[in-house]
Write an enzyme that holds these catalytic residues in place. Structure first.
Site, mmCIF file in Angstrom:
data_model
loop_
_atom_site.group_PDB
_atom_site.id
_atom_site.type_symbol
_atom_site.label_atom_id
_atom_site.label_comp_id
_atom_site.label_asym_id
_atom_site.label_seq_id
_atom_site.Cartn_x
_atom_site.Cartn_y
_atom_site.Cartn_z
ATOM 1 N N LEU A 161 0.794 -0.996 -0.029
ATOM 2 C CA LEU A 161 0.575 -0.326 0.169
ATOM 3 C C LEU A 161 0.862 1.455 -0.320
ATOM 4 O O LEU A 161 2.405 1.648 0.419
ATOM 5 C CB LEU A 161 -0.718 0.001 1.233
ATOM 6 C CG LEU A 161 -0.758 0.044 2.947
ATOM 7 C CD1 LEU A 161 -0.164 1.576 3.049
ATOM 8 C CD2 LEU A 161 -1.948 -0.453 3.264
ATOM 9 N N GLU A 163 1.065 5.033 0.932
ATOM 10 C CA GLU A 163 0.483 6.318 2.028
ATOM 11 C C GLU A 163 -0.091 7.429 1.203
ATOM 12 O O GLU A 163 -0.132 7.832 -0.224
ATOM 13 C CB GLU A 163 1.369 7.194 2.796
ATOM 14 C CG GLU A 163 1.451 5.949 3.819
ATOM 15 C CD GLU A 163 2.689 6.890 4.732
ATOM 16 O OE1 GLU A 163 2.352 8.025 4.560
ATOM 17 O OE2 GLU A 163 3.162 5.834 5.555
ATOM 18 N N PHE A 260 6.702 7.420 -11.795
ATOM 19 C CA PHE A 260 7.321 7.118 -11.324
ATOM 20 C C PHE A 260 8.305 7.997 -11.584
ATOM 21 O O PHE A 260 9.736 7.771 -11.488
ATOM 22 C CB PHE A 260 8.079 6.082 -10.410
ATOM 23 C CG PHE A 260 7.123 5.694 -8.776
ATOM 24 C CD1 PHE A 260 5.906 6.020 -9.081
ATOM 25 C CD2 PHE A 260 8.032 5.698 -8.045
ATOM 26 C CE1 PHE A 260 5.228 6.355 -6.979
ATOM 27 C CE2 PHE A 260 7.557 6.011 -6.875
ATOM 28 C CZ PHE A 260 5.883 6.002 -6.267
ATOM 29 N N LEU A 261 8.379 9.086 -12.407
ATOM 30 C CA LEU A 261 9.630 9.712 -13.309
ATOM 31 C C LEU A 261 9.514 10.635 -13.307
ATOM 32 O O LEU A 261 10.000 11.581 -13.870
ATOM 33 C CB LEU A 261 9.467 9.568 -14.810
ATOM 34 C CG LEU A 261 10.245 8.213 -15.748
ATOM 35 C CD1 LEU A 261 10.321 7.666 -16.820
ATOM 36 C CD2 LEU A 261 11.504 7.523 -14.813
ATOM 37 N N ALA A 263 11.369 13.788 -11.637
ATOM 38 C CA ALA A 263 12.797 14.344 -10.780
ATOM 39 C C ALA A 263 11.620 15.451 -9.789
ATOM 40 O O ALA A 263 10.668 16.314 -9.755
ATOM 41 C CB ALA A 263 13.373 14.988 -12.287
ATOM 42 N N GLY A 268 12.092 10.174 -0.271
ATOM 43 C CA GLY A 268 11.706 9.871 1.419
ATOM 44 C C GLY A 268 10.777 9.146 2.343
ATOM 45 O O GLY A 268 9.860 7.970 1.454
ATOM 46 N N CYS A 271 9.082 4.009 4.378
ATOM 47 C CA CYS A 271 9.129 2.670 3.074
ATOM 48 C C CYS A 271 10.551 3.233 2.403
ATOM 49 O O CYS A 271 11.954 1.975 2.253
ATOM 50 C CB CYS A 271 8.422 2.623 2.383
ATOM 51 S SG CYS A 271 7.136 1.899 3.725
ATOM 52 N N LYS A 274 14.413 3.300 3.773
ATOM 53 C CA LYS A 274 14.865 2.047 4.620
ATOM 54 C C LYS A 274 14.751 0.966 4.112
ATOM 55 O O LYS A 274 15.610 0.236 4.452
ATOM 56 C CB LYS A 274 14.011 2.697 6.235
ATOM 57 C CG LYS A 274 12.284 2.038 6.382
ATOM 58 C CD LYS A 274 12.479 0.590 6.542
ATOM 59 C CE LYS A 274 11.358 0.457 6.606
ATOM 60 N NZ LYS A 274 10.169 -1.046 6.889
#
Ligand code: UDX
Length: 448
Positions: A161, A163, A260-261, A263, A268, A271, A274
């Site tokens: 999932l 956020e 997800f491209l 820029a 941060g 998830c 880390k």
């Protein structure tokens, strides 16, 4: 008889999972070791901001008028053991202090508290993100500690999932991954997820290590995609190119895809950062560290973005070595929009760095103010974007909330000392801001 479900740990993952299981028609009992959380949840309130979650909770929490009454909460392990046929473990695995590895203590203690209460056949389902190899060890531990012994089985069912979309991602997952060697466990989980599977969610059965790896591999890929485009942004800046156009153009190739491209100042949250570090640490233990050395680069490209934004801001306010006497407005504190989560937030990190270098920083965020204040009490905070930019020498746009895209550059222009905005998320419309007399700069884009 319908399965009874327990959910252990009521953070983002657990609270959403518990409400979603009730929505799917099951009787659910949620447990947390923090009594205040249980009180809040039992009153139908969610301890964090997550769109749609409070409504879903109120629809099912027992005692709330008009609710289904299928969802209850407790702090009692005994009650959990007696109630559940299926126990979902949803506790957090944060990064260890001073190490890359993740802290398994919440998982360990959840299993140690649960197992002795399991006096009859039950399925324990791990959802937490854990280092590969954990499930096998935890399965042995369950059999050792549970009074019902071999009647208690374990499956690993990682959670994907996001956020801000937690409810939707839980009710309509794009895939369900189940790590188990047991047909009985698979059958139980097919029953639990019958509704989403019926709607077309793929159900993928694997062994333990593959299920654990799917989660870390997915997050590593996403982190790599973001750092890839941020690396391209660095090159665009050096060569005078435009990373936004570049991302659009390569994204039309279906093999690459446009998502997800974006820029900007990078990723941060609780998830991605880390998880890639824990993955590197675990690969090292397994003797496969070379396979993941590229993630070190992914991490450092990402961290460099924050420093780069600080440098752009420094240059914008005068170019000399310090921010002394300069007023810097920061729009956004959370690690992404539609969340109040400030864990490892690039926005807050940039705000903090500028503050520590002598800048007078004023932050505004639509939902993250309380959490930001708790983490960084020494920063200045304002009750609105307009208030935050009052008297500012430069405005930094660091989290792409819709509210910020809808700001009126003319109105804000009347409040600032200089009409200068740096867009750390490439989310504002340069033409609109420039049209209102602002100097607009973004990461990886030419200066006009
Ligand atoms: C992530 C995964 O997406 C999810 O599947 C997993 O279960 C948990 O981790 P989340 O932490 O909610 O979810 O955030 P995500 O939407 O992945 O965004 C992570 C960070 O990347 C944010 O800081 C966001 O601003 C940044 N990001 C995202 C970019 O900088 N550019 C992008 O193109 C996309």
């Amino acid at each position: 008889m319908a399965l009874k479900i327990t959910v252990i740990g009521t953070g983002y993952l657990g609270a959403t999972h518990a409400a979603a299981m009730a929505e799917l028609g099951f009787e659910v009992l949620g447990l947390d070791v923090v009594p205040e959380k249980i009180e809040m949840l039992s009153a139908g309130r969610v301890p964090m901001y997550e769109p749609g979650l409070e409504d879903l909770l109120r629809k099912h929490v027992a005692g709330i008028e008009g609710s289904s009454g299928r969802l209850r909460f407790t702090t009692s392990w005994e009650e959990i053991g007696a109630f559940g046929d299926v126990h979902f473990v949803c506790v957090n695995t944060p990064q260890k202090h001073g190490e890359y590895a993740c802290d398994m203590s919440y998982v360990e203690s959840a299993f140690d508290s649960l197992a002795p209460q399991l006096g009859r056949a039950a399925l324990v389902v791990g959802k937490s993100t854990v280092p590969v190899g954990s499930a096998e060890r935890l399965a042995r531990r369950l059999t050792e500690l549970a009074p019902a012994g071999g009647e208690v089985e374990l499956a690993w069912n990682p959670e994907f999932l996001r956020e801000g979309f937690a409810v939707q991602d839980t009710l309509h997952p794009d895939r369900i991954v189940v790590g188990t060697g047991s047909e009985r466990a698979e059958k139980v989980l097919r029953e639990v997820y019958a509704t989403p599977v019926g709607e077309g969610s793929p159900f993928i059965v694997t062994d333990f290590p593959t299920a654990e790896l799917v989660k870390t591999a997915a997050n590593s890929f996403l982190a790599t995609k973001i750092s890839f485009i941020n690396a391209m942004a660095e090159v665009c800046e050096a060569a005078g190119g435009d990373v936004v156009k570049l991302a659009e153009a390569i994204g039309y190739d279906e093999r690459i895809g446009r998502k997800f491209l974006r820029a900007g100042i990078g990723f941060g949250g609780g998830c991605l950062p880390k998880d890639i570090r824990a993955f590197m640490a675990r690969a090292g233990e397994l003797g496969a560290d070379q396979a993941l050395t590229f993630l070190r680069e992914v991490d450092s490209i990402n961290m460099r973005r924050r420093g780069h934004m600080v440098e752009l801001a420094r240059e914008a306010v005068g170019g000399d070595s310090s921010f002394l006497g300069k007023r810097v407005a920061v729009l956004g504190a959370t690690f992404k929009p539609d969340s109040d989560d400030v864990r490892d937030s690039p926005a807050l990190n940039v705000a903090g760095q500028i503050h520590l270098q002598g800048g007078q920083v004023t932050v505004y965020d639509p939902k993250g103010m309380d959490n930001a204040r708790r983490l960084f009490p020494t920063l200045g905070y304002a009750g609105s974007a307009l208030e935050a930019v009052r008297g500012a020498d430069v405005v930094l746009h660091l989290t792409e909330w819709r509210e910020f895209r809808e700001l009126d550059p003319e109105e804000l222009g009347g409040a600032v000392t200089r009409r200068l905005i740096l867009d750390g998320r490439n989310a504002l419309d340069p033409a609109v801001w420039r049209g209102a007399g602002w100097t607009y700069r973004a990461m990886g884009r030419p200066r006009a």
